[in-house]
Design an enzyme around this catalytic site. Structure first.
Site, PDB file in Angstrom:
ATOM      1  N   ARG A  19       2.757 -55.342 -24.147  1.00  0.00           N
ATOM      2  CA  ARG A  19       3.686 -54.814 -23.125  1.00  0.00           C
ATOM      3  C   ARG A  19       3.843 -55.824 -21.982  1.00  0.00           C
ATOM      4  O   ARG A  19       3.100 -56.790 -21.887  1.00  0.00           O
ATOM      5  CB  ARG A  19       3.130 -53.500 -22.541  1.00  0.00           C
ATOM      6  N   ASP A  67     -10.456 -54.943 -27.673  1.00  0.00           N
ATOM      7  CA  ASP A  67     -10.686 -54.769 -26.239  1.00  0.00           C
ATOM      8  C   ASP A  67     -11.318 -56.076 -25.764  1.00  0.00           C
ATOM      9  O   ASP A  67     -12.486 -56.348 -26.040  1.00  0.00           O
ATOM     10  CB  ASP A  67     -11.625 -53.581 -26.012  1.00  0.00           C
ATOM     11  N   VAL A  68     -10.535 -56.890 -25.060  1.00  0.00           N
ATOM     12  CA  VAL A  68     -11.011 -58.235 -24.726  1.00  0.00           C
ATOM     13  C   VAL A  68     -12.130 -58.235 -23.671  1.00  0.00           C
ATOM     14  O   VAL A  68     -12.750 -59.266 -23.430  1.00  0.00           O
ATOM     15  CB  VAL A  68      -9.852 -59.174 -24.301  1.00  0.00           C
ATOM     16  N   ASN A  94      -4.009 -62.883 -20.566  1.00  0.00           N
ATOM     17  CA  ASN A  94      -3.030 -62.088 -19.814  1.00  0.00           C
ATOM     18  C   ASN A  94      -3.462 -60.641 -19.603  1.00  0.00           C
ATOM     19  O   ASN A  94      -3.049 -60.021 -18.628  1.00  0.00           O
ATOM     20  CB  ASN A  94      -1.688 -62.129 -20.559  1.00  0.00           C
ATOM     21  N   TYR A 159      -9.494 -55.731  -8.001  1.00  0.00           N
ATOM     22  CA  TYR A 159      -8.437 -56.522  -8.645  1.00  0.00           C
ATOM     23  C   TYR A 159      -8.356 -57.928  -8.020  1.00  0.00           C
ATOM     24  O   TYR A 159      -8.286 -58.935  -8.736  1.00  0.00           O
ATOM     25  CB  TYR A 159      -7.104 -55.782  -8.487  1.00  0.00           C
ATOM     26  N   LYS A 163      -8.989 -61.523  -9.903  1.00  0.00           N
ATOM     27  CA  LYS A 163      -7.944 -62.547 -10.003  1.00  0.00           C
ATOM     28  C   LYS A 163      -8.376 -63.834  -9.296  1.00  0.00           C
ATOM     29  O   LYS A 163      -8.089 -64.944  -9.765  1.00  0.00           O
ATOM     30  CB  LYS A 163      -6.635 -62.004  -9.418  1.00  0.00           C
TER      31      LYS A 163
HETATM   32  P1  NAP Z   1       1.090 -54.000 -18.172  1.00  0.00           P
HETATM   33  O1  NAP Z   1       2.549 -53.883 -18.383  1.00  0.00           O
HETATM   34  O2  NAP Z   1       0.314 -52.815 -17.716  1.00  0.00           O
HETATM   35  O3  NAP Z   1       0.446 -54.591 -19.521  1.00  0.00           O
HETATM   36  C1  NAP Z   1      -0.926 -54.808 -19.576  1.00  0.00           C
HETATM   37  C2  NAP Z   1      -1.275 -55.373 -20.933  1.00  0.00           C
HETATM   38  O4  NAP Z   1      -2.682 -55.624 -20.953  1.00  0.00           O
HETATM   39  C3  NAP Z   1      -0.953 -54.429 -22.064  1.00  0.00           C
HETATM   40  O5  NAP Z   1      -0.425 -55.170 -23.145  1.00  0.00           O
HETATM   41  C4  NAP Z   1      -2.321 -53.856 -22.429  1.00  0.00           C
HETATM   42  O6  NAP Z   1      -2.446 -53.544 -23.801  1.00  0.00           O
HETATM   43  C5  NAP Z   1      -3.212 -55.032 -22.124  1.00  0.00           C
HETATM   44  N1  NAP Z   1      -4.609 -54.651 -21.922  1.00  0.00           N
HETATM   45  C6  NAP Z   1      -5.132 -53.895 -20.944  1.00  0.00           C
HETATM   46  N2  NAP Z   1      -6.453 -53.769 -21.115  1.00  0.00           N
HETATM   47  C7  NAP Z   1      -6.766 -54.456 -22.233  1.00  0.00           C
HETATM   48  C8  NAP Z   1      -7.978 -54.702 -22.930  1.00  0.00           C
HETATM   49  N3  NAP Z   1      -9.143 -54.205 -22.501  1.00  0.00           N
HETATM   50  N4  NAP Z   1      -7.937 -55.458 -24.047  1.00  0.00           N
HETATM   51  C9  NAP Z   1      -6.765 -55.966 -24.497  1.00  0.00           C
HETATM   52  N5  NAP Z   1      -5.580 -55.758 -23.883  1.00  0.00           N
HETATM   53  C10 NAP Z   1      -5.601 -55.014 -22.760  1.00  0.00           C
HETATM   54  O7  NAP Z   1       0.757 -55.133 -17.099  1.00  0.00           O
HETATM   55  P2  NAP Z   1       1.525 -56.494 -16.742  1.00  0.00           P
HETATM   56  O8  NAP Z   1       2.203 -56.287 -15.444  1.00  0.00           O
HETATM   57  O9  NAP Z   1       2.273 -56.986 -17.875  1.00  0.00           O
HETATM   58  O10 NAP Z   1       0.257 -57.417 -16.453  1.00  0.00           O
HETATM   59  C11 NAP Z   1      -0.109 -58.512 -17.259  1.00  0.00           C
HETATM   60  C12 NAP Z   1      -1.003 -59.433 -16.444  1.00  0.00           C
HETATM   61  O11 NAP Z   1      -0.265 -59.905 -15.316  1.00  0.00           O
HETATM   62  C13 NAP Z   1      -2.251 -58.737 -15.892  1.00  0.00           C
HETATM   63  O12 NAP Z   1      -3.349 -59.593 -15.948  1.00  0.00           O
HETATM   64  C14 NAP Z   1      -1.866 -58.475 -14.454  1.00  0.00           C
HETATM   65  O13 NAP Z   1      -2.988 -58.379 -13.619  1.00  0.00           O
HETATM   66  C15 NAP Z   1      -1.019 -59.693 -14.153  1.00  0.00           C
HETATM   67  N6  NAP Z   1      -0.126 -59.525 -13.007  1.00  0.00           N
HETATM   68  C16 NAP Z   1       0.863 -58.588 -13.030  1.00  0.00           C
HETATM   69  C17 NAP Z   1       1.682 -58.437 -11.917  1.00  0.00           C
HETATM   70  C18 NAP Z   1       2.803 -57.430 -11.874  1.00  0.00           C
HETATM   71  O14 NAP Z   1       3.333 -57.186 -10.775  1.00  0.00           O
HETATM   72  N7  NAP Z   1       3.233 -56.854 -12.979  1.00  0.00           N
HETATM   73  C19 NAP Z   1       1.471 -59.245 -10.794  1.00  0.00           C
HETATM   74  C20 NAP Z   1       0.461 -60.184 -10.814  1.00  0.00           C
HETATM   75  C21 NAP Z   1      -0.328 -60.318 -11.918  1.00  0.00           C
HETATM   76  P3  NAP Z   1      -2.502 -52.034 -24.372  1.00  0.00           P
HETATM   77  O15 NAP Z   1      -1.354 -51.291 -23.791  1.00  0.00           O
HETATM   78  O16 NAP Z   1      -2.384 -52.266 -25.841  1.00  0.00           O
HETATM   79  O17 NAP Z   1      -3.837 -51.471 -23.992  1.00  0.00           O
END
Ligand code: NAP
Length: 252
Positions: A19, A67-68, A94, A159, A163
């Protein structure tokens, strides 16, 4: 050298590729020619959809549940990439979660879950991948960190620490493995339009966007392009860096 940022003949592993930002990175890498392992934890259908989308465009992809945050599952994930596509050139750390709360109210379990999922996973997957990359004397490790790790966010001690930890990890590992031609970099996104923001109230998000000079949320594809750049041959002389893709939020 062409300047196409081609990932032709490369194998990439994207944690949390089911996702949001990870999905966009998986699609971007595949469009540039990489075979992609799409890791997921709880969203098998979403991961399979990403794989189908890549395959129907003529690319190579496979999904793998792990689960990473768990060391052994991360090892199994890297092994799957090596066995399925015969190598591993690019790792993208990621996968990430939030469990926001003021420190006075934050349960210990929420601290642990965020540190384990965001930071320990980065150690787990990088350790397994580096073992292979060291032997091959080439590789790319890219971690999706956050502006929260640079600036700090109230309500996000867990968080922000995870990070900030990823950023420090990136610099340390970059120095460790540079002699083997492995680069290690991080991306620090600002607010990006994915489900992770759904925990924020509209008022909090509106206030947060006032801190963004470019005045809008980022798109997952804009993070994916930065990841493709770090993954490319053209970025061979860049290591230990943090690229802010945040609309100008954190000007370091
Ligand atoms: P998201 O839409 O909630 O997606 C999170 C992803 O991480 C999903 O594919 C989920 O997989 C996976 N995940 C969560 N826990 C996991 C685990 N234990 N093992 C394997 N996979 C796991 O979040 P996103 O916004 O795309 O975030 C992606 C990265 O970008 C994260 O590290 C986040 O901190 C960083 N980030 C995001 C933002 C933002 O505003 N969106 C800003 C800064 C940084 P499942 O659904 O299959 O569990």
């Amino acid at each position: 050298m062409s300047s196409s940022l081609s990932l032709e003949n490369k194998v990439a592993l994207v944690t949390g590729g089911s996702r949001g930002i990870g999905r966009a990175i998986a699609l971007e890498f595949a469009a540039r020619g990489a075979a992609v392992v799409v890791n997921y934890n709880k969203s098998p259908e979403a991961a399979e959809k990403v794989v189908e989308q890549i395959q129907s465009a003529g690319g190579k992809a496979a999904a793998f549940q792990a689960d990473v945050a768990d060391f052994k599952q991360a090892e199994a994930l890297v092994k799957f990439a090596l066995e399925t596509f015969g190598g591993l050139d690019i790792l993208v750390n990621n996968a990430g979660i939030t469990r926001d709360q003021l420190i006075m109210l934050m349960p210990e379990a929420d601290w642990d879950a965020v540190i384990d999922t965001n930071l320990k996973s980065t150690f787990n997957c990088s350790k397994a991948a580096v073992k292979h990359m060291m032997r091959k004397r080439t590789g790319r490790i890219i971690s999706v960190a956050s502006v929260a790790g640079q600036m700090g966010n109230p309500g996000q001690t867990n968080y922000s620490a995870s990070k900030g930890g990823q950023i420090a990890f990136t610099k340390a590992l970059a120095r460790e493995v540079a002699a083997r031609n492995i680069t290690v970099n991080a991306i620090a996104p600002g607010f990006v339009d994915t489900e992770i923001l759904s925990d924020m109230s509209p008022e909090t998000l509106e206030a947060a966007l006032k801190l963004v000079p470019l005045g809008r949320k980022g798109k997952p594809e804009e993070i994916a392009f930065a990841a493709a750049f770090f993954a490319s041959d053209e970025a061979a002389y860049i290591t230990g860096q943090v690229l802010g893709v945040d609309g100008g939020m954190a000007m370091m």
